[in-house]
Scaffold this active site. Structure first.
Site, PDB file in Angstrom:
ATOM      1  N   ASN A  16      13.807  41.832 -59.213  1.00  0.00           N
ATOM      2  CA  ASN A  16      12.522  41.017 -58.290  1.00  0.00           C
ATOM      3  C   ASN A  16      11.656  41.785 -57.470  1.00  0.00           C
ATOM      4  OD1 ASN A  16      11.433  38.512 -60.727  1.00  0.00           O
ATOM      5  ND2 ASN A  16      13.342  38.301 -60.966  1.00  0.00           N
ATOM      6  N   ARG A  67      25.445  24.869 -43.554  1.00  0.00           N
ATOM      7  CA  ARG A  67      24.335  25.591 -44.045  1.00  0.00           C
ATOM      8  C   ARG A  67      23.621  26.099 -42.900  1.00  0.00           C
ATOM      9  NH1 ARG A  67      21.930  23.299 -49.395  1.00  0.00           N
ATOM     10  NH2 ARG A  67      21.803  21.431 -48.565  1.00  0.00           N
ATOM     11  N   MET A  92      20.562  32.806 -54.246  1.00  0.00           N
ATOM     12  CA  MET A  92      21.708  31.921 -54.740  1.00  0.00           C
ATOM     13  C   MET A  92      22.409  31.059 -54.274  1.00  0.00           C
ATOM     14  SD  MET A  92      21.694  32.566 -57.962  1.00  0.00           S
ATOM     15  CE  MET A  92      22.542  31.682 -59.163  1.00  0.00           C
ATOM     16  N   ARG A  93      21.497  30.678 -52.928  1.00  0.00           N
ATOM     17  CA  ARG A  93      22.046  29.281 -52.161  1.00  0.00           C
ATOM     18  C   ARG A  93      21.087  28.180 -52.782  1.00  0.00           C
ATOM     19  NH1 ARG A  93      27.667  29.805 -51.924  1.00  0.00           N
ATOM     20  NH2 ARG A  93      27.044  28.695 -50.406  1.00  0.00           N
ATOM     21  N   HIS A 111      12.336  31.356 -61.023  1.00  0.00           N
ATOM     22  CA  HIS A 111      12.844  30.754 -62.192  1.00  0.00           C
ATOM     23  C   HIS A 111      12.211  30.753 -63.320  1.00  0.00           C
ATOM     24  CE1 HIS A 111      15.915  28.024 -63.080  1.00  0.00           C
ATOM     25  NE2 HIS A 111      15.331  27.460 -64.089  1.00  0.00           N
TER      26      HIS A 111
HETATM   27  C1  GRF Z   1      15.792  36.177 -61.842  1.00  0.00           C
HETATM   28  O1  GRF Z   1      15.902  36.029 -62.971  1.00  0.00           O
HETATM   29  C2  GRF Z   1      15.373  34.957 -61.368  1.00  0.00           C
HETATM   30  O2  GRF Z   1      14.151  33.929 -62.066  1.00  0.00           O
HETATM   31  C3  GRF Z   1      16.520  34.319 -61.273  1.00  0.00           C
HETATM   32  O3  GRF Z   1      17.985  35.082 -60.894  1.00  0.00           O
HETATM   33  C4  GRF Z   1      17.130  36.763 -61.218  1.00  0.00           C
HETATM   34  C5  GRF Z   1      17.509  37.419 -60.120  1.00  0.00           C
HETATM   35  O4  GRF Z   1      17.578  38.408 -60.835  1.00  0.00           O
HETATM   36  N1  GRF Z   1      15.995  32.977 -59.745  1.00  0.00           N
HETATM   37  P1  GRF Z   1      17.291  39.908 -60.276  1.00  0.00           P
HETATM   38  O5  GRF Z   1      18.293  39.941 -58.691  1.00  0.00           O
HETATM   39  O6  GRF Z   1      15.676  39.508 -59.414  1.00  0.00           O
HETATM   40  O7  GRF Z   1      17.442  41.139 -61.132  1.00  0.00           O
END
Ligand code: GRF
Length: 216
Positions: A16, A67, A92-93, A111
């Site tokens: 992304n 945090r 992922m936090r 998401h």
């Molecule tokens: C994606 O599916 C996003 O929606 C989710 O984590 C994944 C990340 O993929 N939050 P990338 O690292 O952008 O390839």
């Protein structure tokens, strides 16, 4: 119009992030990626930043006892970069309420489900287990609760009878790569307003058509 500066936060492969970098390479895109922050040393996405010539920093959450100090350590370089928008892209936090308040309506997240369904992890396996005919992805403004906040863009993606979580994830990911640049473009160009926790997009058209699954 001046381009809005954006910091993209990642933890992993960064597809992304790459979609955002590719979109921002167009001269008429209203945002520029000023900084990439990874909380994971060596995250795959850092290579996309390097390739695009965008500065990147790693702030490893494990180096901090709480945090708040972790978030403050990320905020220094983010503010130094001039960014006034943050895109979470596979980050992922969970952000603290304090961080979210300091950046209210200026943090976007993507998401891989049609929120508010299937918040959290293992989205695709849970969508398949529930037997939904459509899944999809959502770009939304971040609120303190996980995967919560005003929805900016969604894409609906059909579930196929022979899908497993990986195949469904791949189909949704293609939609993510369309949706995230589009949502950032809408926000950065000032077309998005949050009114009573719902998003209004100035001058946006919604499709009239509906999709069926199965088709017959
Ligand atoms: C994606 O599916 C996003 O929606 C989710 O984590 C994944 C990340 O993929 N939050 P990338 O690292 O952008 O390839």
């Amino acid at each position: 119009m001046a381009r809005r500066k954006v910091a993209v936060l990642i933890s992993g492969r960064g597809s992304n992030l790459r979609a955002l970098l590719d979109a921002a390479a167009a001269p008429d895109f209203p945002a520029e990626i000023a900084l990439v922050v990874s909380n994971v040393p060596g995250a795959g996405g850092l290579a996309h930043a390097a390739l695009a010539g965008v500065p990147a920093v790693t702030v490893d959450h494990r180096d901090f006892s709480d945090r708040d100090s972790f978030e403050r350590a990320m905020e220094g370089p983010i503010r130094d970069s001039g960014a006034d928008l943050i895109c979470l892209a596979g980050f992922m936090r969970l952000m603290s309420a304090g961080f979210v308040e300091r950046w209210w309506d200026r943090i976007l997240n993507i998401h891989p489900s049609l929120l508010p369904s299937f918040r959290g992890l293992d989205t695709h396996a849970r969508a398949l287990a529930a037997g939904v005919r459509f899944s999809g992805c959502t770009v939304h403004f971040v609120r303190p609760a996980m995967d919560d906040g005003p929805i900016i863009v969604q894409a609906a993606v059909p579930v196929h009878a022979d899908d497993d979580a990986e195949r469904l994830a791949g189909r949704v990911l293609l939609a993510e790569h369309r949706c995230y640049p589009m949502a950032l473009r809408l926000v950065a160009s000032g077309r998005v307003r949050v009114v009573e926790e719902r998003v209004a997009v100035d001058g946006a058209a919604a499709p009239e058509a509906f999709l069926l699954n199965p088709e017959g």
